[in-house]
Enzyme design. Sequence first.
Site, PDB file in Angstrom:
ATOM      1  N   GLU A   1      24.993   2.961 -13.809  1.00 60.94           N
ATOM      2  CA  GLU A   1      25.876   1.886 -13.583  1.00 60.94           C
ATOM      3  C   GLU A   1      24.977   0.602 -14.010  1.00 60.94           C
ATOM      4  OE1 GLU A   1      28.800   1.467 -13.454  1.00 60.94           O
ATOM      5  OE2 GLU A   1      29.513   3.477 -12.961  1.00 60.94           O
TER       6      GLU A   1
ATOM      7  N   TYR B   1      30.845  -5.370  -8.792  1.00 57.22           N
ATOM      8  CA  TYR B   1      30.980  -4.016  -9.574  1.00 57.22           C
ATOM      9  C   TYR B   1      30.598  -2.913  -9.337  1.00 57.22           C
ATOM     10  CZ  TYR B   1      32.164  -0.800 -13.115  1.00 57.22           C
ATOM     11  OH  TYR B   1      32.307   0.336 -13.932  1.00 57.22           O
TER      12      TYR B   1
ATOM     13  N   ASP C   1      35.840  -3.973 -13.867  1.00 60.67           N
ATOM     14  CA  ASP C   1      35.024  -4.421 -15.013  1.00 60.67           C
ATOM     15  C   ASP C   1      36.185  -4.992 -16.277  1.00 60.67           C
ATOM     16  OD1 ASP C   1      36.009  -2.029 -15.948  1.00 60.67           O
ATOM     17  OD2 ASP C   1      34.094  -1.420 -16.642  1.00 60.67           O
TER      18      ASP C   1
END
Length: 359
Positions: free
Chosen positions: A35, A117, A135
Amino acid sequence: METAAVKSMLAWYREHQRVLPWRSLPTPYRVLVSEVMLQQTQVTTVIPYFERFVQAFPDFAALAAADIEAVLKLWEGLGYYSRARRLHACAQLVMENGGELSDDPTELARLPGIGPYTAAAIASIAFGRPYPAVDGNVLRVQARLLADDGDVSSQSARRRVYERLLAVIQQTPDPSAFNQAQMDLGAMVCLPRQPLCDECPLRVFCRAFASGEPTVYPRRPERRVTPRMHVAVGLIFYRGRLLILRRSEDQMLGGLWEFPGGKLESGETPSQAVEREVREETGLTVEIGALVGVIQHAYSHFRITMHAYRCRLAEIGEPVVACERLHAWVIAEDLPKYAFPKANHKIFACEGFAEGFQE
Ligand code: SF4
Protein backbone atom coordinates in the site's frame (compact mmCIF):
# COMPACT_ATOMS: atom_id res chain seq x y z
CA MET A 1 -24.57 1.30 -2.66
CA GLU A 2 -27.48 -1.08 -2.70
CA THR A 3 -27.10 -4.72 -1.67
CA ALA A 4 -27.66 -6.06 -5.20
CA ALA A 5 -24.89 -3.82 -6.53
CA VAL A 6 -22.46 -5.06 -3.86
CA LYS A 7 -23.35 -8.68 -4.68
CA SER A 8 -22.83 -8.09 -8.37
CA MET A 9 -19.47 -6.38 -7.75
CA LEU A 10 -18.22 -9.17 -5.47
CA ALA A 11 -19.24 -11.85 -7.99
CA TRP A 12 -17.32 -9.98 -10.68
CA TYR A 13 -14.31 -9.67 -8.36
CA ARG A 14 -14.24 -13.41 -7.65
CA GLU A 15 -13.92 -14.04 -11.37
CA HIS A 16 -11.81 -11.12 -12.58
CA GLN A 17 -9.58 -9.98 -9.72
CA ARG A 18 -6.01 -9.07 -10.59
CA VAL A 19 -3.29 -11.52 -9.62
CA LEU A 20 -0.93 -9.42 -7.51
CA PRO A 21 2.03 -10.68 -5.48
CA TRP A 22 0.84 -9.17 -2.19
CA ARG A 23 -2.58 -10.77 -2.55
CA SER A 24 -1.26 -14.35 -2.42
CA LEU A 25 -0.06 -13.81 1.16
CA PRO A 26 -1.73 -10.74 2.65
CA THR A 27 0.18 -10.47 5.93
CA PRO A 28 0.00 -7.09 7.67
CA TYR A 29 3.64 -6.40 6.71
CA ARG A 30 3.19 -7.24 3.02
CA VAL A 31 -0.07 -5.30 2.78
CA LEU A 32 1.61 -2.30 4.40
CA VAL A 33 4.59 -2.42 2.01
CA SER A 34 2.35 -2.80 -1.04
CA GLU A 35 0.00 0.00 0.00
CA VAL A 36 2.86 2.41 0.71
CA MET A 37 4.45 1.59 -2.65
CA LEU A 38 1.10 2.02 -4.40
CA GLN A 39 0.68 5.56 -3.05
CA GLN A 40 0.99 7.67 -6.24
CA THR A 41 2.51 4.79 -8.24
CA GLN A 42 1.01 2.42 -10.80
CA VAL A 43 0.53 -1.26 -9.97
CA THR A 44 2.69 -2.48 -12.87
CA THR A 45 5.58 -0.29 -11.70
CA VAL A 46 5.22 -1.44 -8.10
CA ILE A 47 5.20 -5.23 -8.70
CA PRO A 48 8.96 -5.79 -9.31
CA TYR A 49 9.88 -3.30 -6.57
CA PHE A 50 7.58 -5.09 -4.12
CA GLU A 51 9.04 -8.49 -4.96
CA ARG A 52 12.64 -7.32 -4.52
CA PHE A 53 11.78 -5.43 -1.35
CA VAL A 54 10.04 -8.27 0.51
CA GLN A 55 12.74 -10.66 -0.58
CA ALA A 56 15.41 -8.40 0.95
CA PHE A 57 13.30 -7.43 3.98
CA PRO A 58 10.70 -10.17 4.53
CA ASP A 59 9.24 -8.81 7.77
CA PHE A 60 9.16 -5.89 10.18
CA ALA A 61 12.25 -7.15 12.03
CA ALA A 62 14.36 -7.30 8.87
CA LEU A 63 13.24 -3.89 7.68
CA ALA A 64 13.72 -2.27 11.09
CA ALA A 65 17.28 -3.64 11.31
CA ALA A 66 18.20 -2.57 7.77
CA ASP A 67 20.42 0.37 6.95
CA ILE A 68 18.40 3.24 5.43
CA GLU A 69 20.90 3.36 2.54
CA ALA A 70 19.98 -0.22 1.62
CA VAL A 71 16.26 0.62 1.84
CA LEU A 72 16.66 3.68 -0.40
CA LYS A 73 18.71 1.67 -2.87
CA LEU A 74 15.84 -0.82 -3.27
CA TRP A 75 13.44 2.10 -3.65
CA GLU A 76 15.61 3.79 -6.28
CA GLY A 77 13.51 4.76 -9.30
CA LEU A 78 10.14 4.34 -7.54
CA GLY A 79 10.06 8.02 -6.56
CA TYR A 80 8.58 9.79 -3.52
CA TYR A 81 11.50 8.64 -1.39
CA SER A 82 10.04 9.98 1.84
CA ARG A 83 7.76 6.92 1.64
CA ALA A 84 10.80 4.63 2.00
CA ARG A 85 12.12 6.57 4.98
CA ARG A 86 8.71 6.59 6.68
CA LEU A 87 8.21 2.88 6.03
CA HIS A 88 11.60 2.20 7.59
CA ALA A 89 10.73 4.40 10.60
CA CYS A 90 7.35 2.65 10.83
CA ALA A 91 9.00 -0.79 10.98
CA GLN A 92 11.32 0.42 13.75
CA LEU A 93 8.37 1.75 15.73
CA VAL A 94 6.43 -1.49 15.26
CA MET A 95 9.43 -3.49 16.51
CA GLU A 96 9.81 -1.20 19.53
CA ASN A 97 6.16 -1.88 20.37
CA GLY A 98 6.15 -5.66 20.23
CA GLY A 99 6.46 -6.38 16.51
CA GLU A 100 2.74 -6.49 15.63
CA LEU A 101 0.60 -4.03 13.67
CA SER A 102 -2.67 -2.96 15.21
CA ASP A 103 -5.88 -3.84 13.32
CA ASP A 104 -7.47 -0.51 14.32
CA PRO A 105 -7.26 2.15 11.57
CA THR A 106 -7.05 4.98 14.12
CA GLU A 107 -4.00 3.34 15.70
CA LEU A 108 -2.52 2.54 12.30
CA ALA A 109 -2.87 6.13 11.11
CA ARG A 110 -0.59 7.23 13.98
CA LEU A 111 2.34 5.39 12.39
CA PRO A 112 4.72 7.14 9.97
CA GLY A 113 3.65 6.94 6.34
CA ILE A 114 0.13 5.65 7.06
CA GLY A 115 -2.77 7.95 6.17
CA PRO A 116 -6.50 7.20 6.45
CA TYR A 117 -6.62 5.32 3.13
CA THR A 118 -3.63 3.08 3.87
CA ALA A 119 -4.90 2.47 7.42
CA ALA A 120 -8.31 1.32 6.13
CA ALA A 121 -6.68 -0.81 3.41
CA ILE A 122 -4.45 -2.59 5.96
CA ALA A 123 -7.29 -3.03 8.49
CA SER A 124 -9.59 -4.55 5.87
CA ILE A 125 -7.17 -6.57 3.71
CA ALA A 126 -4.83 -7.88 6.42
CA PHE A 127 -7.33 -8.16 9.29
CA GLY A 128 -10.77 -8.32 7.67
CA ARG A 129 -11.99 -5.25 9.57
CA PRO A 130 -14.94 -3.36 7.97
CA TYR A 131 -13.43 0.00 7.01
CA PRO A 132 -13.70 1.42 3.49
CA ALA A 133 -10.46 2.35 1.73
CA VAL A 134 -11.33 5.44 -0.29
CA ASP A 135 -8.83 6.44 -2.97
CA GLY A 136 -9.16 8.21 -6.32
CA ASN A 137 -10.47 5.08 -8.06
CA VAL A 138 -13.19 4.56 -5.46
CA LEU A 139 -14.18 8.23 -5.56
CA ARG A 140 -14.58 8.00 -9.33
CA VAL A 141 -16.69 4.82 -9.23
CA GLN A 142 -18.90 6.25 -6.50
CA ALA A 143 -19.33 9.60 -8.25
CA ARG A 144 -20.41 7.78 -11.41
CA LEU A 145 -22.76 5.41 -9.63
CA LEU A 146 -24.65 8.41 -8.25
CA ALA A 147 -23.99 10.76 -11.19
CA ASP A 148 -22.53 13.15 -8.64
CA ASP A 149 -20.79 15.99 -10.46
CA GLY A 150 -19.37 17.57 -7.31
CA ASP A 151 -15.64 18.09 -6.83
CA VAL A 152 -14.40 14.76 -5.44
CA SER A 153 -10.95 16.13 -4.62
CA SER A 154 -12.16 17.92 -1.47
CA GLN A 155 -11.80 16.44 2.02
CA SER A 156 -15.52 16.82 2.65
CA ALA A 157 -16.39 14.79 -0.49
CA ARG A 158 -13.99 12.05 0.59
CA ARG A 159 -15.53 12.06 4.05
CA ARG A 160 -19.05 11.78 2.60
CA VAL A 161 -18.09 8.79 0.45
CA TYR A 162 -16.28 7.20 3.41
CA GLU A 163 -19.35 7.52 5.66
CA ARG A 164 -21.63 6.12 2.96
CA LEU A 165 -19.38 3.14 2.29
CA LEU A 166 -18.79 2.54 5.99
CA ALA A 167 -22.47 1.74 6.39
CA VAL A 168 -22.29 -0.63 3.41
CA ILE A 169 -19.06 -2.44 4.30
CA GLN A 170 -20.31 -3.13 7.82
CA GLN A 171 -23.04 -5.28 6.26
CA THR A 172 -20.56 -7.07 4.01
CA PRO A 173 -19.20 -10.51 5.00
CA ASP A 174 -15.85 -9.91 3.32
CA PRO A 175 -14.53 -6.32 3.81
CA SER A 176 -11.21 -7.23 2.17
CA ALA A 177 -12.95 -8.35 -1.04
CA PHE A 178 -15.27 -5.32 -0.93
CA ASN A 179 -12.38 -2.85 -0.89
CA GLN A 180 -10.25 -4.75 -3.37
CA ALA A 181 -13.20 -5.22 -5.73
CA GLN A 182 -13.66 -1.46 -5.86
CA MET A 183 -9.94 -0.95 -6.41
CA ASP A 184 -9.95 -3.44 -9.30
CA LEU A 185 -13.12 -2.06 -10.79
CA GLY A 186 -11.66 1.45 -10.81
CA ALA A 187 -8.36 0.21 -12.25
CA MET A 188 -9.70 -2.22 -14.86
CA VAL A 189 -13.23 -1.20 -15.85
CA CYS A 190 -14.36 2.20 -14.65
CA LEU A 191 -11.37 3.90 -16.25
CA PRO A 192 -11.03 7.68 -16.05
CA ARG A 193 -11.30 8.49 -19.77
CA GLN A 194 -12.77 5.38 -21.35
CA PRO A 195 -14.86 3.39 -18.90
CA LEU A 196 -15.68 -0.10 -20.16
CA CYS A 197 -19.34 0.09 -19.16
CA ASP A 198 -20.30 -2.95 -21.25
CA GLU A 199 -18.10 -5.10 -19.01
CA CYS A 200 -19.14 -3.47 -15.76
CA PRO A 201 -21.03 -5.41 -13.07
CA LEU A 202 -22.51 -2.11 -11.81
CA ARG A 203 -23.94 -0.98 -15.13
CA VAL A 204 -27.58 -1.51 -14.20
CA PHE A 205 -27.09 0.46 -10.99
CA CYS A 206 -25.07 3.29 -12.52
CA ARG A 207 -26.68 6.69 -13.07
CA ALA A 208 -23.70 8.02 -15.02
CA PHE A 209 -24.06 5.14 -17.48
CA ALA A 210 -27.79 5.81 -17.70
CA SER A 211 -27.06 9.46 -18.51
CA GLY A 212 -25.14 8.36 -21.60
CA GLU A 213 -22.11 10.47 -20.62
CA PRO A 214 -20.30 8.62 -17.85
CA THR A 215 -17.04 10.55 -18.27
CA VAL A 216 -18.74 13.79 -17.24
CA TYR A 217 -18.43 12.37 -13.70
CA PRO A 218 -16.63 13.21 -11.53
CA ARG A 219 -15.96 16.85 -12.34
CA ARG A 220 -12.28 17.43 -13.01
CA PRO A 221 -10.50 20.24 -11.22
CA GLU A 222 -8.89 22.73 -13.61
CA ARG A 223 -5.33 21.77 -14.53
CA ARG A 224 -2.57 24.05 -13.42
CA VAL A 225 0.45 24.74 -15.58
CA THR A 226 3.45 22.81 -14.25
CA PRO A 227 6.38 25.16 -13.57
CA ARG A 228 9.82 24.40 -15.02
CA MET A 229 13.06 24.89 -13.16
CA HIS A 230 16.54 25.14 -14.66
CA VAL A 231 19.31 23.52 -12.67
CA ALA A 232 22.98 22.93 -13.37
CA VAL A 233 25.32 20.37 -11.84
CA GLY A 234 29.05 19.76 -11.85
CA LEU A 235 30.74 16.42 -12.52
CA ILE A 236 33.96 16.77 -10.57
CA PHE A 237 36.42 13.93 -11.10
CA TYR A 238 39.65 13.46 -9.20
CA ARG A 239 41.97 10.56 -9.94
CA GLY A 240 39.23 8.39 -11.38
CA ARG A 241 36.70 9.25 -8.68
CA LEU A 242 33.54 11.33 -8.93
CA LEU A 243 32.34 13.65 -6.19
CA ILE A 244 28.76 13.05 -4.99
CA LEU A 245 26.79 14.59 -2.12
CA ARG A 246 23.99 13.11 -0.06
CA ARG A 247 20.76 15.11 0.14
CA SER A 248 19.67 15.87 3.68
CA GLU A 249 16.75 13.90 5.11
CA ASP A 250 14.37 16.87 5.30
CA GLN A 251 14.65 17.71 1.59
CA MET A 252 12.62 16.31 -1.27
CA LEU A 253 14.46 13.14 -2.43
CA GLY A 254 16.06 13.18 1.03
CA GLY A 255 18.81 10.63 1.64
CA LEU A 256 19.53 10.16 -2.06
CA TRP A 257 22.85 11.08 -3.66
CA GLU A 258 23.44 13.72 -6.32
CA PHE A 259 26.06 15.88 -7.98
CA PRO A 260 26.89 19.29 -6.53
CA GLY A 261 24.82 21.99 -8.22
CA GLY A 262 21.49 23.71 -7.98
CA LYS A 263 19.03 26.20 -9.42
CA LEU A 264 20.10 28.96 -11.78
CA GLU A 265 19.76 32.40 -10.29
CA SER A 266 18.28 35.22 -12.32
CA GLY A 267 20.59 36.29 -15.17
CA GLU A 268 22.98 33.40 -14.57
CA THR A 269 24.14 30.97 -17.27
CA PRO A 270 24.18 27.25 -16.42
CA SER A 271 27.99 27.17 -16.26
CA GLN A 272 28.08 30.21 -13.96
CA ALA A 273 25.52 28.49 -11.74
CA VAL A 274 27.68 25.35 -11.52
CA GLU A 275 30.76 27.36 -10.55
CA ARG A 276 28.83 29.23 -7.84
CA GLU A 277 26.90 26.23 -6.52
CA VAL A 278 30.02 24.05 -6.33
CA ARG A 279 31.86 26.77 -4.42
CA GLU A 280 28.92 27.32 -2.02
CA GLU A 281 28.20 23.63 -1.47
CA THR A 282 31.71 22.20 -1.32
CA GLY A 283 34.18 25.07 -0.97
CA LEU A 284 35.91 23.85 -4.14
CA THR A 285 36.87 26.18 -6.97
CA VAL A 286 36.34 24.64 -10.39
CA GLU A 287 36.83 25.52 -14.01
CA ILE A 288 33.94 24.56 -16.22
CA GLY A 289 34.69 21.98 -18.92
CA ALA A 290 32.54 20.26 -21.53
CA LEU A 291 28.76 20.12 -21.38
CA VAL A 292 28.05 16.41 -20.88
CA GLY A 293 24.32 16.61 -21.35
CA VAL A 294 21.06 18.49 -20.88
CA ILE A 295 18.21 16.33 -19.63
CA GLN A 296 14.54 16.93 -18.92
CA HIS A 297 12.73 15.34 -16.01
CA ALA A 298 9.20 15.68 -14.65
CA TYR A 299 8.32 15.49 -10.95
CA SER A 300 4.75 15.56 -9.68
CA HIS A 301 4.50 19.34 -9.27
CA PHE A 302 7.28 20.71 -11.47
CA ARG A 303 9.68 19.88 -14.28
CA ILE A 304 13.39 20.41 -14.47
CA THR A 305 15.92 20.98 -17.19
CA MET A 306 19.30 19.85 -15.87
CA HIS A 307 22.60 20.90 -17.44
CA ALA A 308 25.60 18.75 -16.46
CA TYR A 309 29.18 19.99 -16.96
CA ARG A 310 32.51 18.29 -16.50
CA CYS A 311 34.55 20.38 -14.06
CA ARG A 312 38.29 20.68 -13.49
CA LEU A 313 39.59 21.42 -10.03
CA ALA A 314 41.27 24.81 -10.14
CA GLU A 315 43.47 24.18 -7.15
CA ILE A 316 46.51 21.94 -7.13
CA GLY A 317 46.77 19.06 -4.69
CA GLU A 318 44.31 16.88 -2.80
CA PRO A 319 40.83 18.52 -2.91
CA VAL A 320 39.35 19.35 0.47
CA VAL A 321 35.55 19.29 0.47
CA ALA A 322 33.99 21.65 2.99
CA CYS A 323 30.41 20.46 3.08
CA GLU A 324 27.84 20.06 5.85
CA ARG A 325 26.29 17.15 4.00
CA LEU A 326 27.83 13.72 3.60
CA HIS A 327 30.00 13.43 0.53
CA ALA A 328 31.89 10.65 -1.24
CA TRP A 329 34.47 10.28 -4.01
CA VAL A 330 33.32 7.16 -5.86
CA ILE A 331 34.86 4.98 -8.55
CA ALA A 332 32.68 3.98 -11.51
CA GLU A 333 32.19 0.41 -10.23
CA ASP A 334 30.78 1.67 -6.92
CA LEU A 335 28.27 4.10 -8.40
CA PRO A 336 25.46 1.48 -8.52
CA LYS A 337 25.76 1.02 -4.74
CA TYR A 338 24.39 4.53 -4.15
CA ALA A 339 20.76 5.53 -4.62
CA PHE A 340 20.27 8.47 -7.00
CA PRO A 341 17.17 10.32 -8.25
CA LYS A 342 16.01 9.35 -11.74
CA ALA A 343 17.23 12.64 -13.24
CA ASN A 344 20.80 11.73 -12.26
CA HIS A 345 20.47 8.35 -13.95
CA LYS A 346 19.69 10.24 -17.15
CA ILE A 347 23.04 12.03 -16.74
CA PHE A 348 24.80 8.67 -16.24
CA ALA A 349 23.40 7.64 -19.62
CA CYS A 350 24.82 10.70 -21.43
CA GLU A 351 27.59 10.06 -23.89
CA GLY A 352 30.86 11.23 -22.36
CA PHE A 353 29.75 10.84 -18.74
CA ALA A 354 31.94 7.81 -18.02
CA GLU A 355 35.03 9.34 -19.65
CA GLY A 356 35.72 11.38 -16.53
CA PHE A 357 36.61 8.22 -14.63
CA GLN A 358 39.48 7.58 -17.08
CA GLU A 359 41.27 10.83 -16.28
S1 SF4 B 1 -21.25 1.49 -15.68
FE1 SF4 B 1 -19.52 2.57 -16.54
S2 SF4 B 1 -19.44 4.52 -15.47
FE2 SF4 B 1 -20.77 3.17 -14.30
S3 SF4 B 1 -19.43 2.28 -12.75
FE3 SF4 B 1 -19.50 0.89 -14.49
S4 SF4 B 1 -17.76 1.48 -15.78
FE4 SF4 B 1 -18.13 3.12 -14.33
